[in-house]
Design a protein around this motif. Structure first.
Motif, short mmCIF file in Angstrom:
data_model
loop_
_atom_site.label_atom_id
_atom_site.label_comp_id
_atom_site.label_asym_id
_atom_site.label_seq_id
_atom_site.Cartn_x
_atom_site.Cartn_y
_atom_site.Cartn_z
N PHE A 83 0.83 -1.21 0.00
CA PHE A 83 0.00 0.00 0.00
C PHE A 83 0.86 1.26 0.00
CE2 PHE A 83 -2.61 -3.36 1.83
CZ PHE A 83 -3.69 -3.32 0.96
N GLU A 84 2.01 1.18 0.65
CA GLU A 84 2.97 2.29 0.59
C GLU A 84 3.42 2.53 -0.85
OE1 GLU A 84 6.03 5.01 2.11
OE2 GLU A 84 4.44 4.00 3.22
N LYS A 85 3.78 1.44 -1.53
CA LYS A 85 4.24 1.56 -2.92
C LYS A 85 3.11 2.04 -3.84
CE LYS A 85 7.49 -2.27 -2.22
NZ LYS A 85 7.72 -3.72 -2.48
N LEU A 86 1.90 1.58 -3.56
CA LEU A 86 0.76 2.00 -4.36
C LEU A 86 0.53 3.50 -4.22
CD1 LEU A 86 -1.73 1.51 -6.11
CD2 LEU A 86 -2.96 0.80 -4.05
N HIS A 87 0.60 3.99 -3.00
CA HIS A 87 0.43 5.43 -2.76
C HIS A 87 1.46 6.23 -3.55
CE1 HIS A 87 0.49 8.98 0.28
NE2 HIS A 87 -0.31 9.25 -0.75
N ARG A 88 2.73 5.82 -3.46
CA ARG A 88 3.79 6.55 -4.17
C ARG A 88 3.61 6.48 -5.68
NH1 ARG A 88 8.30 7.64 -0.96
NH2 ARG A 88 9.02 8.80 -2.78
N GLU A 89 3.21 5.32 -6.18
CA GLU A 89 3.02 5.17 -7.63
C GLU A 89 1.88 6.06 -8.13
OE1 GLU A 89 3.55 3.91 -11.50
OE2 GLU A 89 4.85 3.57 -9.76
N VAL A 90 0.79 6.11 -7.37
CA VAL A 90 -0.33 6.97 -7.76
C VAL A 90 0.09 8.43 -7.75
CG1 VAL A 90 -2.61 7.79 -7.06
CG2 VAL A 90 -2.13 5.34 -7.04
N LEU A 91 0.83 8.85 -6.70
CA LEU A 91 1.29 10.24 -6.65
C LEU A 91 2.20 10.56 -7.83
CD1 LEU A 91 2.07 10.79 -2.84
CD2 LEU A 91 0.09 11.59 -4.16
N ASP A 92 3.08 9.63 -8.19
CA ASP A 92 3.98 9.87 -9.32
C ASP A 92 3.20 10.01 -10.63
OD1 ASP A 92 6.42 10.06 -8.09
OD2 ASP A 92 6.96 7.95 -8.32
N ARG A 93 2.18 9.19 -10.79
CA ARG A 93 1.38 9.29 -12.02
C ARG A 93 0.60 10.59 -12.07
NH1 ARG A 93 -0.46 3.69 -14.59
NH2 ARG A 93 1.32 2.42 -14.02
#
Length: 256
Positions: A83-93
């Motif tokens: 979920f940490e990685k998902l949050h960062r990936e969404v923010l990057d997109r």
């Protein structure tokens, strides 16, 4: 089979981001056992629990996932930082698409129930000392969460200003290097301390913190209503935490 509800909860575009982040299934060394449940079905069931506020034990069987499987996989994915990685990936997109507004960041906090206790709970000063947790959210201008943390309910909001700002992630931008510094920081009177204003100015961030006894109450929500909308969603997903010691990034987490 992916039905209409499942597609609303986890559309193909979201699953495209999530799927590479999920750890591969590891068979038992001794062999045997049942076939693993489909990852997308499990993730969809988890999203349902976390966004609806229902208890894990009330997970509808229509998702095709048993309660123990959903909760066990959720716990494992939290430990693996999915979920940490998902949050960062969404923010990057969002950042790459120019959909993060760094004009100002907004900070706020809200108290939620924590009946089962945990390391990040404390006696609530506004609820007869009952065990509660406090969610702290730092968003960009439009209310998209950038940093989220959880403390005991007896933690003063102001003590989290500097840690939350310092934890801002370096996020992709449409052009140029990654960005992690807003132009301004907006916060209510609970953060009204000169030491915070000095600390922010030293880092090139303009403080826009309401002053006690100076600003009129009818003007306080002119900019900060967007974080209130975000906080409403945060409260809904942690109505009945299973493990209140989780942080929101694990977050999507404390769902029932």
């Amino acid at each position: 089979m992916v039905d209409e509800l499942s597609l609303r909860l986890v559309p193909d575009a979201l699953w495209e981001i999530v799927e590479p982040l999920i750890p591969p299934f590891v068979a038992r060394p001794q062999g045997g056992g049942s076939a693993p449940t489909d990852d997308r079905a499990v993730f969809t069931a988890i999203v349902y629990v976390l966004t609806s506020g229902c208890a894990w034990r009330h997970l509808p069987p229509s998702f095709g996932v048993t309660v123990p499987t959903a909760h066990r996989r959720f716990s494992a994915w939290v430990r693996d930082g999915v979920f940490e990685k998902l949050h960062r990936e969404v923010l990057d997109r969002l950042g790459s698409a120019g959909e993060l507004d760094w004009t100002a960041a907004i900070l706020d906090a809200a108290s939620v129930r924590a009946k089962k206790g945990g390391s990040l709970t404390g006696p609530s000063p506004v609820d007869r000392g009952k065990k509660r947790s406090k969610i702290h959210v730092l968003s960009e201008t439009n209310g998209i969460p950038l940093v989220v943390g959880v403390t005991g309910a007896n933690t003063h909001d102001s003590t989290m200003l500097q840690p939350m700002v310092a934890a801002l992630p370096a996020t992709k931008s449409r052009r140029g290097p990654r960005r992690r510094k807003p132009g301004k920081l907006r916060a209510d009177k609970g953060y009204d301390y000169d030491m915070h204003r000095r600390w922010l100015r030293e880092r090139g961030i303009v403080p826009r913190i309401a002053r006690r006894g100076v600003e009129r109450n009818d003007r306080l929500g002119r900019y900060r209503w967007k974080i209130e909308r975000t906080m409403c969603a945060a409260r809904r997903s942690v109505v009945s935490p299973v493990q209140p010691g989780r942080t929101w990034r694990e977050v999507l987490g404390s769902g029932g």
